[in-house]
Design a protein around this motif. Structure first.
Motif, short mmCIF file in Angstrom:
data_model
loop_
_atom_site.label_atom_id
_atom_site.label_comp_id
_atom_site.label_asym_id
_atom_site.label_seq_id
_atom_site.Cartn_x
_atom_site.Cartn_y
_atom_site.Cartn_z
N ARG A 28 0.86 -1.18 0.00
CA ARG A 28 0.00 0.00 0.00
C ARG A 28 0.90 1.23 0.00
N VAL A 29 0.54 2.23 -0.80
CA VAL A 29 1.35 3.45 -0.92
C VAL A 29 0.45 4.67 -0.70
N ILE A 30 0.93 5.59 0.12
CA ILE A 30 0.29 6.89 0.27
C ILE A 30 1.33 7.94 -0.08
N MET A 31 0.92 8.88 -0.92
CA MET A 31 1.79 9.99 -1.31
C MET A 31 1.12 11.29 -0.86
N ILE A 32 1.83 12.04 -0.02
CA ILE A 32 1.34 13.34 0.44
C ILE A 32 2.15 14.41 -0.27
N CYS A 33 1.46 15.26 -1.02
CA CYS A 33 2.11 16.33 -1.79
C CYS A 33 2.07 17.62 -0.99
N PHE A 34 3.23 18.12 -0.61
CA PHE A 34 3.31 19.31 0.22
C PHE A 34 3.06 20.59 -0.57
N MET A 35 3.42 20.62 -1.85
CA MET A 35 3.31 21.88 -2.59
C MET A 35 2.70 21.72 -3.97
N LYS A 36 2.17 20.60 -4.26
CA LYS A 36 1.62 20.36 -5.59
C LYS A 36 0.13 20.11 -5.48
N GLY A 37 -0.63 21.18 -5.38
CA GLY A 37 -2.07 21.06 -5.23
C GLY A 37 -2.84 21.08 -6.53
N ASP A 38 -2.16 21.26 -7.62
CA ASP A 38 -2.79 21.35 -8.94
C ASP A 38 -3.30 19.97 -9.36
N ALA A 39 -4.59 19.86 -9.58
CA ALA A 39 -5.21 18.58 -9.95
C ALA A 39 -4.85 18.13 -11.35
N THR A 40 -4.16 18.97 -12.14
CA THR A 40 -3.79 18.58 -13.50
C THR A 40 -2.43 17.89 -13.57
N TYR A 41 -1.70 17.77 -12.44
CA TYR A 41 -0.45 17.00 -12.46
C TYR A 41 -0.76 15.59 -12.90
N GLY A 42 0.14 14.99 -13.66
CA GLY A 42 -0.07 13.64 -14.16
C GLY A 42 -0.34 12.63 -13.06
N GLU A 43 0.41 12.72 -11.97
CA GLU A 43 0.21 11.76 -10.87
C GLU A 43 -1.16 11.94 -10.22
N ALA A 44 -1.66 13.18 -10.20
CA ALA A 44 -2.99 13.42 -9.62
C ALA A 44 -4.08 12.82 -10.50
N ARG A 45 -3.84 12.78 -11.79
CA ARG A 45 -4.82 12.18 -12.71
C ARG A 45 -4.71 10.66 -12.74
N ALA A 46 -3.51 10.13 -12.53
CA ALA A 46 -3.27 8.70 -12.73
C ALA A 46 -3.50 7.84 -11.50
N PHE A 47 -3.40 8.41 -10.31
CA PHE A 47 -3.40 7.56 -9.12
C PHE A 47 -4.69 6.75 -8.99
N HIS A 48 -5.78 7.21 -9.55
CA HIS A 48 -7.06 6.49 -9.48
C HIS A 48 -6.98 5.13 -10.16
N PHE A 49 -6.02 4.97 -11.07
CA PHE A 49 -5.91 3.73 -11.84
C PHE A 49 -5.02 2.69 -11.15
N LEU A 50 -4.35 3.10 -10.08
CA LEU A 50 -3.44 2.18 -9.40
C LEU A 50 -4.08 1.63 -8.12
N PRO A 51 -4.10 0.31 -7.98
CA PRO A 51 -4.64 -0.24 -6.74
C PRO A 51 -3.69 0.08 -5.58
N ASN A 52 -4.24 0.26 -4.41
CA ASN A 52 -3.45 0.48 -3.19
C ASN A 52 -2.59 1.74 -3.23
N PHE A 53 -2.98 2.74 -4.05
CA PHE A 53 -2.23 4.00 -4.12
C PHE A 53 -3.18 5.15 -3.79
N THR A 54 -2.80 5.93 -2.79
CA THR A 54 -3.59 7.10 -2.40
C THR A 54 -2.71 8.33 -2.54
N LEU A 55 -3.24 9.35 -3.17
CA LEU A 55 -2.54 10.63 -3.33
C LEU A 55 -3.31 11.69 -2.58
N LYS A 56 -2.61 12.44 -1.73
CA LYS A 56 -3.23 13.52 -0.96
C LYS A 56 -2.50 14.81 -1.29
#
Length: 175
Positions: free
Chosen positions: A34-62
């Motif tokens: 299980r992976v959680i990624m907390i972004c301290f300064m990247k709040g833009d929802a258009t970042y690639g990782e913000a768009r892609a994390f929904h496709f990965l099991p066990n990956f949460t992006l905050k």
């Protein structure tokens, strides 16, 4: 997960710190972590990782920062609060053993620019990471964090198309 608990630091002036952390995340997920990624300064929802994390099991992006640049010479109080809130969330995740891998994206810069207290972060990570692999990314990693880390990668820019060819940020590659 077996043998988790190391502290990684990806720092330096070169491109690829967050990308390296995401590569580690992908590998860990492939082994059932299980992976959680907390972004301290990247709040833009258009970042690639913000768009892609929904496709990965066990990956949460905050995403816990604003979607604009932080003025490090005179930070807005909201940026300080958001960085401190992101760190509190990271602490909560570790204390509750919610993940196998915790990526603290841009925490190095948040510490370097005094948005959060370096000594408190390093002390907490020393005492509470236990069976969680922790990855800290960002430029200007403080010496105390580097000393505590089990792995440090210093990415140095040799050349970059931004300056060589005056190419702007490209979605899917740089953003």
């Amino acid at each position: 997960m077996k043998n988790f608990g190391m502290l990684h630091v990806y720092t330096g002036t070169g491109k690829g710190k967050t990308s390296a952390a995401l590569g580690l995340a992908l590998r860990a997920i492939g082994h059932g972590a299980r992976v959680i990624m907390i972004c301290f300064m990247k709040g833009d929802a258009t970042y690639g990782e913000a768009r892609a994390f929904h496709f990965l099991p066990n990956f949460t992006l905050k995403q816990m920062g604003r979607d604009s640049f932080v003025n490090f010479r005179n930070p807005d109080p909201i940026d300080v609060k958001m960085a401190q809130d992101a760190w509190e969330e990271g602490k909560r995740v570790l204390l509750n053993h919610e993940t196998d891998v915790l990526i603290l994206d841009e925490i190095n810069l948040a510490m370097a620019k005094n948005l959060i207290d370096t000594k408190k972060v390093v002390s907490f990570l020393h005492n509470y990471r236990k069976n969680t692999e922790v990855v800290c990314t960002g430029r200007e990693a403080p010496a105390e964090l580097i000393d505590e880390a089990d792995l440090v990668t210093d990415m140095q820019e040799v050349k970059h198309y931004f300056t060589l060819k005056n190419i702007t940020i490209r979605d899917g590659i740089d953003h």
